[in-house]
Design an enzyme around this catalytic site. Structure first.
Site, mmCIF file in Angstrom:
data_model
loop_
_atom_site.group_PDB
_atom_site.id
_atom_site.type_symbol
_atom_site.label_atom_id
_atom_site.label_comp_id
_atom_site.label_asym_id
_atom_site.label_seq_id
_atom_site.Cartn_x
_atom_site.Cartn_y
_atom_site.Cartn_z
ATOM 1 N N TYR A 44 3.940 -4.344 9.658
ATOM 2 C CA TYR A 44 3.516 -3.335 10.369
ATOM 3 C C TYR A 44 4.731 -2.640 11.104
ATOM 4 C CZ TYR A 44 -0.785 -3.987 8.265
ATOM 5 O OH TYR A 44 -1.690 -4.852 7.136
ATOM 6 N N HIS A 50 0.480 -1.364 -0.254
ATOM 7 C CA HIS A 50 0.349 -0.155 -0.341
ATOM 8 C C HIS A 50 0.356 0.685 -0.092
ATOM 9 C CE1 HIS A 50 -3.743 -2.166 0.925
ATOM 10 N NE2 HIS A 50 -2.556 -3.155 1.150
HETATM 11 C C1 HEM Z 1 -0.155 -11.271 6.744
HETATM 12 C C2 HEM Z 1 -1.132 -10.744 6.091
HETATM 13 C C3 HEM Z 1 -0.641 -9.001 5.551
HETATM 14 C C4 HEM Z 1 0.845 -8.617 5.325
HETATM 15 C C5 HEM Z 1 1.816 -9.513 5.614
HETATM 16 C C6 HEM Z 1 0.219 -7.603 5.145
HETATM 17 C C7 HEM Z 1 1.634 -6.312 5.049
HETATM 18 C C8 HEM Z 1 1.542 -5.373 5.532
HETATM 19 C C9 HEM Z 1 2.136 -4.248 5.177
HETATM 20 C C10 HEM Z 1 3.953 -4.273 5.553
HETATM 21 C C11 HEM Z 1 1.810 -2.401 4.889
HETATM 22 C C12 HEM Z 1 2.638 -1.075 5.400
HETATM 23 C C13 HEM Z 1 2.357 -0.890 6.887
HETATM 24 C C14 HEM Z 1 2.970 0.288 6.931
HETATM 25 O O1 HEM Z 1 3.959 0.583 6.832
HETATM 26 O O2 HEM Z 1 2.528 1.134 7.883
HETATM 27 C C15 HEM Z 1 0.643 -2.954 5.075
HETATM 28 C C16 HEM Z 1 -0.080 -1.837 4.703
HETATM 29 C C17 HEM Z 1 -2.036 -1.974 4.399
HETATM 30 N N1 HEM Z 1 -2.172 -3.746 4.906
HETATM 31 FE FE1 HEM Z 1 -1.615 -5.277 4.734
HETATM 32 N N2 HEM Z 1 -0.804 -7.382 5.335
HETATM 33 C C18 HEM Z 1 -1.624 -7.821 5.393
HETATM 34 C C19 HEM Z 1 -2.724 -8.106 5.558
HETATM 35 C C20 HEM Z 1 -3.952 -7.048 5.364
HETATM 36 C C21 HEM Z 1 -5.676 -7.720 5.630
HETATM 37 C C22 HEM Z 1 -6.346 -8.747 5.854
HETATM 38 C C23 HEM Z 1 -6.150 -6.267 5.317
HETATM 39 C C24 HEM Z 1 -7.357 -5.760 4.898
HETATM 40 C C25 HEM Z 1 -8.419 -5.887 5.719
HETATM 41 C C26 HEM Z 1 -4.633 -5.090 5.114
HETATM 42 C C27 HEM Z 1 -4.619 -3.669 4.818
HETATM 43 C C28 HEM Z 1 -3.647 -3.243 4.316
HETATM 44 C C29 HEM Z 1 -4.156 -1.726 4.219
HETATM 45 C C30 HEM Z 1 -5.479 -0.501 4.040
HETATM 46 C C31 HEM Z 1 -2.723 -1.092 3.964
HETATM 47 C C32 HEM Z 1 -2.690 0.423 4.061
HETATM 48 C C33 HEM Z 1 -2.688 1.456 5.860
HETATM 49 C C34 HEM Z 1 -2.789 2.940 5.377
HETATM 50 O O3 HEM Z 1 -2.560 3.749 4.811
HETATM 51 O O4 HEM Z 1 -1.554 3.310 5.869
HETATM 52 N N3 HEM Z 1 -4.068 -6.067 5.015
HETATM 53 N N4 HEM Z 1 0.330 -4.572 5.043
#
Ligand code: HEM
Length: 313
Positions: free
Chosen positions: A294, A28
């Site tokens: 995160y 993202h």
């Molecule tokens: C094992 C599963 C997952 C991993 C490894 C993962 C990994 C990541 C990482 C590394 C980030 C960046 C975080 C940051 O730097 O603040 C991220 C952002 C995000 N993830 Fe995931 N994620 C996973 C599952 C999910 C799921 C299930 C959802 C939704 C239900 C989701 C929704 C999001 C969203 C919306 C963002 C962006 C948040 C923002 O705008 O700051 N992720 N994810």
């Protein structure tokens, strides 16, 4: 590889797909922050005693994003989109909701997701790796239509539904409790572009379109919850729930761009484990793993260790 995957394994696998670029969220990576307000319905208060659900209007910070870890991805490329919301409670603390366009998650465990990222690494052997993944994770076959739908190009960040996937336990003032899943429903209804229309759009059309949309007034989402029935899994974000009923627990009005956050040393993290009294995380292993990953991503993008400011996993 022996043992469960670690957040560092997840970051390495994301880097293999082109994500985890220095200075950006590992996934993202491309997104925009907005301000808004949230007002809960009386039903919300019946389901949870959380202070932002008591019916008073509270401020919110919203980030829309493209799911990829590539910060320069064109908005017209197919892919999952994210919508994250941070609610400010009357005591100044915050609680987060993090959602995306897929109706179910691709895996019931962090290992399954990291294996998928490894299989997706671009290169000549990618098709063989993907075929191998599908053979060893046959449940993904059933999820393919859901993924296809989640990857559609929305006409606007404000014309697609977003889903929270994990179960949370909502506890009311009398101690009664139930598990719920979150959905953010666009008041404008769902609208998508064809692949060719998507390719014809400008590089940042989703952000540009949203600025135009905001000129005609707030962009509204309904916050809806689905309440778990007796047979519904509260630990598996890849499992469908039998119940089809939704309860509207509030209205989110996005009023304008945020111009204050993420300048200088300021760090914004939307973490689904950041709950508040009246909302408890379920034992879903993917939910708990996210918070740790995160933190690893924050370290990578800002150099800062979240340490005790990260919610307990
Ligand atoms: C094992 C599963 C997952 C991993 C490894 C993962 C990994 C990541 C990482 C590394 C980030 C960046 C975080 C940051 O730097 O603040 C991220 C952002 C995000 N993830 Fe995931 N994620 C996973 C599952 C999910 C799921 C299930 C959802 C939704 C239900 C989701 C929704 C999001 C969203 C919306 C963002 C962006 C948040 C923002 O705008 O700051 N992720 N994810």
């Amino acid at each position: 590889m022996a043992g469960p995957v670690t957040p560092d394994d997840a970051i390495a696998a994301i880097r293999g797909t082109g994500g985890a670029q220095p200075g950006y969220r590992a996934l993202h990576a491309k997104g925009t922050l907005y301000r808004g307000t949230f007002t809960a319905t009386p039903e919300a208060q019946r389901l949870s005693r959380a202070r932002h659900l008591d019916g008073s209007t509270v401020p919110t910070l919203i980030r829309f994003s493209n799911g990829s870890g590539n910060p320069t991805q064109p908005d017209g490329a197919p892919g999952v989109r994210g919508m994250a919301v941070k609610f400010t409670l009357p005591d100044g603390s915050t609680t987060d909701v993090s959602t995306q366009t897929a109706r179910l998650f691709v895996s019931s465990t962090p290992d399954g997701f990291v294996d998928l990222l490894r299989a997706m690494r671009p290169g000549p052997t990618a098709p063989i790796r993907m075929a191998g993944y599908l053979l060893t994770h046959p449940a993904l076959f059933g999820a393919l239509p859901i993924l296809r739908a989640a990857n559609r190009i929305p006409a606007s960040y404000g014309t697609v539904e977003y889903h929270g996937l994990h179960a949370f336990r909502w506890v009311d003032a009398d101690g009664g409790a139930r598990f719920v899943r979150y959905h953010l429903w666009p008041a404008a209804g769902e609208q998508f572009l064809s692949g060719s229309a998507g390719r014809a759009t400008g590089h940042d059309f989703l952000t540009e379109e949203f600025s135009t949309r905001l000129r005609s007034g707030p962009v509204r989402f309904e916050f809806r919850v689905q309440i778990a029935g007796p047979g519904d899994s509260t630990v598996d974000p890849s499992a469908r729930w039998a119940g089809t009923g939704y309860t509207t627990v509030g209205t989110l009005d996005i009023t304008g761009p945020d111009t204050e956050r993420e300048h200088g040393d300021d760090i914004v993290v939307f973490d689904p484990m950041r709950v508040t009294d009246g909302i408890e995380p379920s034992a879903d292993p993917v939910l708990r793993f996210r918070s740790q990953t995160y933190s690893a991503s924050v370290k990578l993008r800002t150099g800062v260790d979240r340490g005790p400011t990260a919610p307990p996993a």
